[in-house]
Design a protein around this motif. Structure first.
Motif, mmCIF file in Angstrom:
data_model
loop_
_atom_site.group_PDB
_atom_site.id
_atom_site.type_symbol
_atom_site.label_atom_id
_atom_site.label_comp_id
_atom_site.label_asym_id
_atom_site.label_seq_id
_atom_site.Cartn_x
_atom_site.Cartn_y
_atom_site.Cartn_z
ATOM 1 N N LYS A 69 -4.893 8.811 5.533
ATOM 2 C CA LYS A 69 -3.604 8.899 6.228
ATOM 3 C C LYS A 69 -3.633 8.185 7.575
ATOM 4 O O LYS A 69 -3.019 8.624 8.552
ATOM 5 C CB LYS A 69 -3.174 10.355 6.398
ATOM 6 N N SER A 71 -2.686 4.867 9.815
ATOM 7 C CA SER A 71 -1.884 3.652 9.922
ATOM 8 C C SER A 71 -1.947 3.166 11.358
ATOM 9 O O SER A 71 -2.269 3.926 12.273
ATOM 10 C CB SER A 71 -0.431 3.892 9.488
ATOM 11 N N TRP A 72 -1.619 1.889 11.547
ATOM 12 C CA TRP A 72 -1.780 1.253 12.853
ATOM 13 C C TRP A 72 -0.428 0.758 13.349
ATOM 14 O O TRP A 72 0.289 0.066 12.639
ATOM 15 C CB TRP A 72 -2.777 0.098 12.747
ATOM 16 N N SER A 79 3.971 -0.004 10.900
ATOM 17 C CA SER A 79 3.039 0.995 10.363
ATOM 18 C C SER A 79 2.128 0.286 9.363
ATOM 19 O O SER A 79 2.383 0.284 8.164
ATOM 20 C CB SER A 79 3.799 2.142 9.692
ATOM 21 N N ASN A 81 -0.818 -0.282 7.013
ATOM 22 C CA ASN A 81 -1.785 0.453 6.203
ATOM 23 C C ASN A 81 -2.841 -0.512 5.693
ATOM 24 O O ASN A 81 -2.553 -1.391 4.877
ATOM 25 C CB ASN A 81 -1.083 1.130 5.020
ATOM 26 N N TYR A 83 -5.911 -0.916 3.420
ATOM 27 C CA TYR A 83 -6.412 -0.175 2.272
ATOM 28 C C TYR A 83 -7.929 -0.065 2.288
ATOM 29 O O TYR A 83 -8.636 -1.041 2.554
ATOM 30 C CB TYR A 83 -5.980 -0.847 0.968
ATOM 31 N N GLU A 87 -7.805 3.035 -2.221
ATOM 32 C CA GLU A 87 -6.376 2.715 -2.239
ATOM 33 C C GLU A 87 -6.085 1.302 -2.732
ATOM 34 O O GLU A 87 -4.934 0.978 -3.046
ATOM 35 C CB GLU A 87 -5.779 2.868 -0.833
ATOM 36 N N GLY A 91 -2.657 -0.329 -4.196
ATOM 37 C CA GLY A 91 -2.001 -1.163 -3.196
ATOM 38 C C GLY A 91 -1.382 -2.422 -3.774
ATOM 39 O O GLY A 91 -0.537 -3.059 -3.135
ATOM 40 N N ALA A 116 -3.483 -5.028 2.700
ATOM 41 C CA ALA A 116 -2.771 -4.179 3.658
ATOM 42 C C ALA A 116 -1.283 -4.435 3.514
ATOM 43 O O ALA A 116 -0.866 -5.462 2.959
ATOM 44 C CB ALA A 116 -3.220 -4.480 5.091
ATOM 45 N N ASP A 118 2.614 -3.660 5.748
ATOM 46 C CA ASP A 118 3.329 -3.133 6.910
ATOM 47 C C ASP A 118 4.787 -2.960 6.522
ATOM 48 O O ASP A 118 5.548 -3.935 6.485
ATOM 49 C CB ASP A 118 3.191 -4.092 8.096
ATOM 50 N N SER A 204 3.561 7.758 13.231
ATOM 51 C CA SER A 204 3.269 7.279 11.869
ATOM 52 C C SER A 204 3.452 8.390 10.834
ATOM 53 O O SER A 204 2.612 8.584 9.954
ATOM 54 C CB SER A 204 1.835 6.735 11.792
#
Length: 246
Positions: A69, A71-72, A79, A81, A83, A87, A91, A116, A118, A204
């Motif tokens: 959980k 996120s950046w 947000s 993510n 992986y 994931e 993804g 990843a 966003d 987030s």
């Protein structure tokens, strides 16, 4: 594996950043916990290496980046993510594979691996190249128009750590010149929906979680250097939220 040492250092910085976020708002993250560990499950690594031939640098990253959980959020990412190995297969859904019809999506470049996303915008590597150049494209336009986002994986990972509202020159300021402050959200203000969306982005979390958190004011939304506080304070003013700075 030219960038392995650098990637290892960045992962350590990511762990520190996650710990700092949890420390900044312990009540929130006690309800909605997140964590970042550094030892991937062997079965997860085996599954992805059987499915894809991955660059060594990226494989090292997957072996040592295990998010839960996480996120950046930066000025660039709403947000993001990134992986982990577990994931990564899922993804790809919605990009190269439709899980509803169980069919491949034909307009997706077959060698592109989504590492990843966003808010739906994918960040990919072209596995046919053997390097870690990162490509991205805007989703929802009717076609995928990819551009190079970063020259390598390490640069991409580093971008996730750049704090919102801080320019490079501010990061280089002498530590003795840095002042600190905190911002407390004290009321929903003029537009409850905008305030909820602000909370959603800041922490987030999903809409329901943000709405629940609004019912538990006052809420600490920032604690740190003044330079970054200025940007967050401007957001609070723009949405008409009630807040206190100290």
């Amino acid at each position: 594996m030219r960038h392995v040492k650098e990637i290892g250092t960045i992962i350590e910085q990511m762990q520190a950043a996650v710990a700092a976020m949890c420390e900044q708002n312990p009540d929130f993250y006690a309800k909605y916990p997140m964590s970042l560990t550094t030892e991937a499950d062997n079965d997860d690594i085996r599954l992805v290496t059987e499915q894809w031939q991955l660059p060594d640098d990226y494989l090292y990253f997957l072996q040592h980046y295990v998010p839960d959980k996480v996120s950046w959020n930066t000025d660039q990412y709403i947000s993001l993510n990134l992986y982990g190995a577990r994931e990564l297969p899922q993804g790809q859904w919605g990009y190269n594979y439709n899980p509803v019809t169980q069919e491949d999506i034909l307009d997706w470049p077959s060698s592109y691996l989504v590492i990843a996303s966003d808010e739906g915008d994918p960040y990919c590597m072209d596995l046919s190249r053997g390097d870690t150049v990162i490509y991205t494209a805007e989703h929802g336009t009717g076609r995928w128009d990819f551009d190079i986002a970063y020259d390598d994986l390490a640069s991409f990972l580093q971008s996730a750590l750049l704090p919102s509202g801080l320019e490079e020159w501010e990061l280089e300021e002498d530590v003795q010149q840095v002042n600190y402050c905190q911002l407390m959200l004290t009321g929903e203000g003029q537009d409850k929906l905008k305030t909820i969306m602000f909370i959603k982005k800041t922490f987030s979390c999903d809409y329901a979680q943000a709405r629940a958190y609004l019912d538990q004011l006052p809420l600490l939304v920032y604690k740190g250097v003044e330079q970054r506080a200025a940007g967050i304070e401007a957001q609070l003013k723009s949405i008409g939220a009630d807040y206190k700075r100290s």
